[in-house]
Design a protein around this motif. Structure first.
Motif, PDB file in Angstrom:
ATOM      1  N   PRO A 262      11.239  42.673  35.803  1.00 34.67           N
ATOM      2  CA  PRO A 262      11.911  43.548  34.836  1.00 34.67           C
ATOM      3  C   PRO A 262      12.780  44.589  35.532  1.00 34.67           C
ATOM      4  CG  PRO A 262       9.630  44.222  35.094  1.00 34.67           C
ATOM      5  CD  PRO A 262       9.787  42.931  35.876  1.00 34.67           C
ATOM      6  N   ARG A 263      13.924  44.864  34.956  1.00 39.07           N
ATOM      7  CA  ARG A 263      14.800  45.914  35.475  1.00 39.07           C
ATOM      8  C   ARG A 263      14.331  47.291  34.993  1.00 39.07           C
ATOM      9  NH1 ARG A 263      20.270  46.201  37.203  1.00 39.07           N
ATOM     10  NH2 ARG A 263      20.427  43.942  37.006  1.00 39.07           N
ATOM     11  N   VAL A 264      13.725  47.324  33.799  1.00 38.69           N
ATOM     12  CA  VAL A 264      13.277  48.578  33.195  1.00 38.69           C
ATOM     13  C   VAL A 264      11.853  48.407  32.672  1.00 38.69           C
ATOM     14  CG1 VAL A 264      13.639  50.254  31.331  1.00 38.69           C
ATOM     15  CG2 VAL A 264      15.605  49.249  32.507  1.00 38.69           C
ATOM     16  N   VAL A 265      10.981  49.349  32.978  1.00 39.26           N
ATOM     17  CA  VAL A 265       9.649  49.445  32.380  1.00 39.26           C
ATOM     18  C   VAL A 265       9.488  50.901  31.960  1.00 39.26           C
ATOM     19  CG1 VAL A 265       7.165  49.233  32.702  1.00 39.26           C
ATOM     20  CG2 VAL A 265       8.711  47.616  33.854  1.00 39.26           C
ATOM     21  N   ARG A 266       9.471  51.144  30.665  1.00 35.49           N
ATOM     22  CA  ARG A 266       9.438  52.518  30.163  1.00 35.49           C
ATOM     23  C   ARG A 266       8.407  52.637  29.043  1.00 35.49           C
ATOM     24  NH1 ARG A 266      14.883  54.226  27.704  1.00 35.49           N
ATOM     25  NH2 ARG A 266      15.544  53.786  29.843  1.00 35.49           N
ATOM     26  N   VAL A 267       7.432  53.509  29.252  1.00 35.71           N
ATOM     27  CA  VAL A 267       6.376  53.723  28.262  1.00 35.71           C
ATOM     28  C   VAL A 267       6.673  55.011  27.498  1.00 35.71           C
ATOM     29  CG1 VAL A 267       3.913  54.121  27.915  1.00 35.71           C
ATOM     30  CG2 VAL A 267       4.688  52.532  29.695  1.00 35.71           C
ATOM     31  N   SER A 268       6.557  54.945  26.173  1.00 36.42           N
ATOM     32  CA  SER A 268       6.774  56.139  25.354  1.00 36.42           C
ATOM     33  C   SER A 268       5.767  57.219  25.737  1.00 36.42           C
ATOM     34  CB  SER A 268       6.616  55.796  23.870  1.00 36.42           C
ATOM     35  OG  SER A 268       6.613  56.961  23.090  1.00 36.42           O
TER      36      SER A 268
ATOM     37  N   GLU B 182       4.271  47.135  21.380  1.00 38.11           N
ATOM     38  CA  GLU B 182       3.452  48.260  20.917  1.00 38.11           C
ATOM     39  C   GLU B 182       1.987  47.853  20.860  1.00 38.11           C
ATOM     40  OE1 GLU B 182       4.637  51.380  17.946  1.00 38.11           O
ATOM     41  OE2 GLU B 182       3.247  50.258  16.681  1.00 38.11           O
ATOM     42  N   VAL B 183       1.115  48.733  21.334  1.00 41.22           N
ATOM     43  CA  VAL B 183      -0.328  48.535  21.256  1.00 41.22           C
ATOM     44  C   VAL B 183      -0.939  49.762  20.590  1.00 41.22           C
ATOM     45  CG1 VAL B 183      -0.370  47.079  23.314  1.00 41.22           C
ATOM     46  CG2 VAL B 183      -0.747  49.541  23.536  1.00 41.22           C
ATOM     47  N   GLU B 184      -2.200  49.624  20.167  1.00 40.88           N
ATOM     48  CA  GLU B 184      -2.844  50.750  19.497  1.00 40.88           C
ATOM     49  C   GLU B 184      -4.303  50.858  19.905  1.00 40.88           C
ATOM     50  OE1 GLU B 184      -2.326  49.799  15.371  1.00 40.88           O
ATOM     51  OE2 GLU B 184      -4.062  48.478  15.320  1.00 40.88           O
ATOM     52  N   GLY B 185      -4.905  51.990  19.563  1.00 47.05           N
ATOM     53  CA  GLY B 185      -6.309  52.255  19.893  1.00 47.05           C
ATOM     54  C   GLY B 185      -6.453  53.696  20.362  1.00 47.05           C
ATOM     55  N   SER B 186      -7.489  53.952  21.130  1.00 45.21           N
ATOM     56  CA  SER B 186      -7.647  55.275  21.727  1.00 45.21           C
ATOM     57  C   SER B 186      -6.648  55.429  22.868  1.00 45.21           C
ATOM     58  CB  SER B 186      -9.068  55.444  22.264  1.00 45.21           C
ATOM     59  OG  SER B 186      -9.285  54.561  23.362  1.00 45.21           O
ATOM     60  N   ASN B 187      -6.491  56.639  23.374  1.00 48.33           N
ATOM     61  CA  ASN B 187      -5.564  56.856  24.488  1.00 48.33           C
ATOM     62  C   ASN B 187      -5.929  56.012  25.697  1.00 48.33           C
ATOM     63  OD1 ASN B 187      -3.837  58.681  23.233  1.00 48.33           O
ATOM     64  ND2 ASN B 187      -5.112  60.442  23.767  1.00 48.33           N
ATOM     65  N   ASP B 188      -7.225  55.900  25.977  1.00 50.79           N
ATOM     66  CA  ASP B 188      -7.659  55.098  27.126  1.00 50.79           C
ATOM     67  C   ASP B 188      -7.344  53.622  26.906  1.00 50.79           C
ATOM     68  OD1 ASP B 188      -8.568  57.338  28.412  1.00 50.79           O
ATOM     69  OD2 ASP B 188     -10.678  57.057  27.863  1.00 50.79           O
ATOM     70  N   GLU B 189      -7.597  53.135  25.688  1.00 48.22           N
ATOM     71  CA  GLU B 189      -7.303  51.724  25.381  1.00 48.22           C
ATOM     72  C   GLU B 189      -5.809  51.449  25.508  1.00 48.22           C
ATOM     73  OE1 GLU B 189     -10.470  50.193  22.074  1.00 48.22           O
ATOM     74  OE2 GLU B 189      -9.168  51.857  21.482  1.00 48.22           O
ATOM     75  N   ILE B 190      -5.012  52.358  24.976  1.00 50.50           N
ATOM     76  CA  ILE B 190      -3.559  52.179  25.026  1.00 50.50           C
ATOM     77  C   ILE B 190      -3.076  52.153  26.474  1.00 50.50           C
ATOM     78  CG2 ILE B 190      -1.355  53.308  24.532  1.00 50.50           C
ATOM     79  CD1 ILE B 190      -2.630  54.285  21.890  1.00 50.50           C
ATOM     80  N   ASP B 191      -3.557  53.082  27.283  1.00 54.25           N
ATOM     81  CA  ASP B 191      -3.157  53.127  28.693  1.00 54.25           C
ATOM     82  C   ASP B 191      -3.527  51.832  29.415  1.00 54.25           C
ATOM     83  OD1 ASP B 191      -2.094  55.644  28.427  1.00 54.25           O
ATOM     84  OD2 ASP B 191      -3.891  56.684  29.153  1.00 54.25           O
ATOM     85  N   ALA B 192      -4.741  51.347  29.151  1.00 58.29           N
ATOM     86  CA  ALA B 192      -5.206  50.127  29.818  1.00 58.29           C
ATOM     87  C   ALA B 192      -4.363  48.920  29.403  1.00 58.29           C
ATOM     88  CB  ALA B 192      -6.679  49.890  29.501  1.00 58.29           C
ATOM     89  N   LEU B 193      -4.103  48.786  28.103  1.00 59.40           N
ATOM     90  CA  LEU B 193      -3.337  47.641  27.609  1.00 59.40           C
ATOM     91  C   LEU B 193      -1.900  47.671  28.117  1.00 59.40           C
ATOM     92  CD1 LEU B 193      -4.607  47.397  23.908  1.00 59.40           C
ATOM     93  CD2 LEU B 193      -4.839  45.642  25.677  1.00 59.40           C
ATOM     94  N   LEU B 194      -1.268  48.832  28.056  1.00 58.61           N
ATOM     95  CA  LEU B 194       0.110  48.920  28.529  1.00 58.61           C
ATOM     96  C   LEU B 194       0.193  48.682  30.033  1.00 58.61           C
ATOM     97  CD1 LEU B 194       1.512  51.935  26.455  1.00 58.61           C
ATOM     98  CD2 LEU B 194       1.841  49.492  26.060  1.00 58.61           C
ATOM     99  N   GLY B 195      -0.838  49.105  30.756  1.00 57.65           N
ATOM    100  CA  GLY B 195      -0.875  48.843  32.193  1.00 57.65           C
ATOM    101  C   GLY B 195      -0.961  47.362  32.484  1.00 57.65           C
ATOM    102  N   THR B 196      -1.806  46.657  31.734  1.00 55.28           N
ATOM    103  CA  THR B 196      -1.940  45.206  31.925  1.00 55.28           C
ATOM    104  C   THR B 196      -0.647  44.485  31.567  1.00 55.28           C
ATOM    105  OG1 THR B 196      -4.309  45.320  31.421  1.00 55.28           O
ATOM    106  CG2 THR B 196      -3.252  43.166  31.252  1.00 55.28           C
ATOM    107  N   ILE B 197      -0.008  44.900  30.465  1.00 55.29           N
ATOM    108  CA  ILE B 197       1.249  44.273  30.055  1.00 55.29           C
ATOM    109  C   ILE B 197       2.330  44.507  31.114  1.00 55.29           C
ATOM    110  CG2 ILE B 197       3.110  44.379  28.352  1.00 55.29           C
ATOM    111  CD1 ILE B 197       0.892  44.989  26.252  1.00 55.29           C
TER     112      ILE B 197
END
Length: 478
Positions: free
Chosen positions: A317-323, A293-308
């Motif tokens: 990974p067999r599964v990559v699923r973003v809430s 889980e990451v937090e911040g603005s929508n743009d920050e969250i998108d960027a961090l989850l993309g990097t992860i």
């Protein structure tokens, strides 16, 4: 032979039971006093249910002054006292002795003040962990530590064990969010430690008290740090073909300089049980899963989850699923938060608590599995992967005494492994009686003797929470 042994009671104290109860009734008439067998049985154990002992009596005060009066009387009459919050300790930290009084503070639940300007809340220590955040949420704040038992566990117990939780990776454990305490010493003296902000001047007695497992005094009030609620937060699921791949992914995320709010690990048995219980939509065809889980603005969250997600690709990974919605986020965490209860429906279990360096995570997971197979036990792995805090659950039959002792030996071997890999015996559950005899694995005789000297400064007669933390052998004051 079981590691979970208790010392023999003081027969003199047992013979004086009726007199002690009469004096307590006179001393604190407004306190709740539980003396009948059925009532006391409620307090005979904590969440480490493998060991039980009926206390002499249970007293539930409603104020710091009542706590002071009770402790002063017990001090003067050499009566042992076991402090207790909600009894959610998984290490036997709130386990009573036959010749002890259980002093519970669960009635002391008031929010005394919320200081928005200084981002702090002053509360009575019997308040539940989640109740602090609920009170702060009205003002746009939250209290960061969030143990899995946060719906029930008290702040006093969190302070005693220096509890953490899923979000401690970013925000720290109790010690990092505690500003001051009001504590009653065994002789009844009331003292205030800390200040209105982190790192108050003078010796760090607050750091000494946090994690001391009720050995120094009974905390009745505390001031905790509040944090501004983030703009947003979102978790993602990562499923892998092996626990080792998931562990390596965790190490790579941290090595990249990313500090998510949380990284939680679940292996296949845990995934299946939690999915059946919570219906969170967990993938059932993977061997291990991470909740990041990451937090911040929508743009920050998108960027961090993309990097992860990019980092995770190195480990196939067999599964990559973003809430994609708040409801989905709640469901993902519901499964994780309900894990221990869900597994409890499947089997009795020992919930271990050790810490290892992140770089050793893949090796630790492999060896934990081998240890459990060697001892003929199934194991379920759920833990705070971001800070290396392991929680292997050893599944066993609590009604089989031989199997219980074998499970204890299995758990001890896992904890010794944690120390061998450069970690330590406990991350957030404390030592209690569970790891008491293993203290020699991590500490030298000189180390333990020094710790015992510190205990003796606060409690010279060793009356507070006896038979905990330190090995029993050679201790004359028990």
């Amino acid at each position: 032979m079981s590691l979970l042994t208790l010392p023999k009671p003081d027969e003199t104290i047992l013979r004086r039971r009726d007199e002690i109860i009469r004096q307590l009734k006179k001393l604190v008439p407004d306190a709740v006093l539980i003396t009948d067998a059925e009532g006391r049985r409620t307090f005979e154990t904590d969440a480490l249910t493998a060991c039980r002992c009926m206390p002499l009596a249970v007293v539930l005060p409603g104020s710091t002054e009542e706590v002071s009066a009770i402790l002063r009387y017990c001090h003067d009459n050499k009566i042992k006292v076991v402090p207790r919050g909600a009894g959610t300790s998984l290490s036997g930290g709130a386990l009573p002795l036959e010749d002890s009084i259980v002093l519970g503070i669960s009635r002391m639940t008031r929010v005394l003040s919320i200081d928005e300007a200084n981002r702090a809340a002053r509360v009575e220590a019997g308040i539940t962990n989640i109740a602090i955040t609920n009170a702060a949420a009205v003002h746009g704040y939250f209290y960061a530590p969030d143990p899995s038992s946060q719906l029930a566990c008290t702040l006093a117990g969190n302070i005693a064990m220096n509890s953490g939780g899923a979000h401690c990776l970013k925000y720290g454990v109790t010690a990092n969010n505690l500003l001051s305490v009001r504590m009653v010493l065994m002789n009844g003296e009331i003292i205030d430690i800390g200040g209105d902000y982190l790192d108050a001047p003078g010796y760090d007695f607050l750091g000494l008290i946090t994690g001391s497992e009720g050995q120094f005094g009974v905390v009745t009030e505390a001031t905790v740090r509040l944090l501004k609620a983030p703009e947003g937060a979102r978790p993602m699921l990562l499923g892998f073909d092996s626990s080792e791949a998931a562990g390596a992914c965790v190490a790579a995320i941290i090595a990249a300089g990313i500090v998510p709010v949380a990284i939680e690990f679940m292996d296949k048995p845990a995934i299946q049980v939690c999915e059946n219980f919570a219906g969170a939509g967990y993938p059932l065809d993977v061997e291990a899963m991470l909740i990041v889980e990451v937090e911040g603005s929508n743009d920050e969250i998108d960027a961090l989850l993309g990097t992860i997600a990019e980092i995770a690709e190195r480990f196939a990974p067999r599964v990559v699923r973003v809430s994609k919605s708040p409801e989905e986020s709640v469901s993902i965490w519901k499964g994780r938060k309900a894990a221990f209860g869900a597994i409890g429906q499947l089997s009795d279990y020992f919930c271990m608590d050790g810490v290892i360096p992140l770089s050793k995570l893949p090796e630790a997971l492999t060896e934990v599995g081998e240890i459990c197979r060697r001892h003929r036990f199934r194991v379920v792995n759920i833990f705070h992967a971001g800070d290396g805090n392991l929680h292997p659950l050893i599944l066993y039959n609590a009604n089989d005494r031989a199997e219980l002792e074998r499970a204890e030996m299995c758990g001890a071997e896992i904890l010794k492994l944690c120390v061998k890999l450069g970690g330590c015996l406990t991350g957030e559950h404390g030592v209690g009686i569970e790891k008491r005899e293993l203290m020699r694995v991590q500490f030298t005789a000189a180390d333990i003797a020094q710790q015992m000297r510190v205990k003796g400064v606060f409690d010279p007669d060793w009356l507070l929470n006896p038979a905990k933390v330190f090995p029993l052998e050679g201790r004359e004051r028990q």
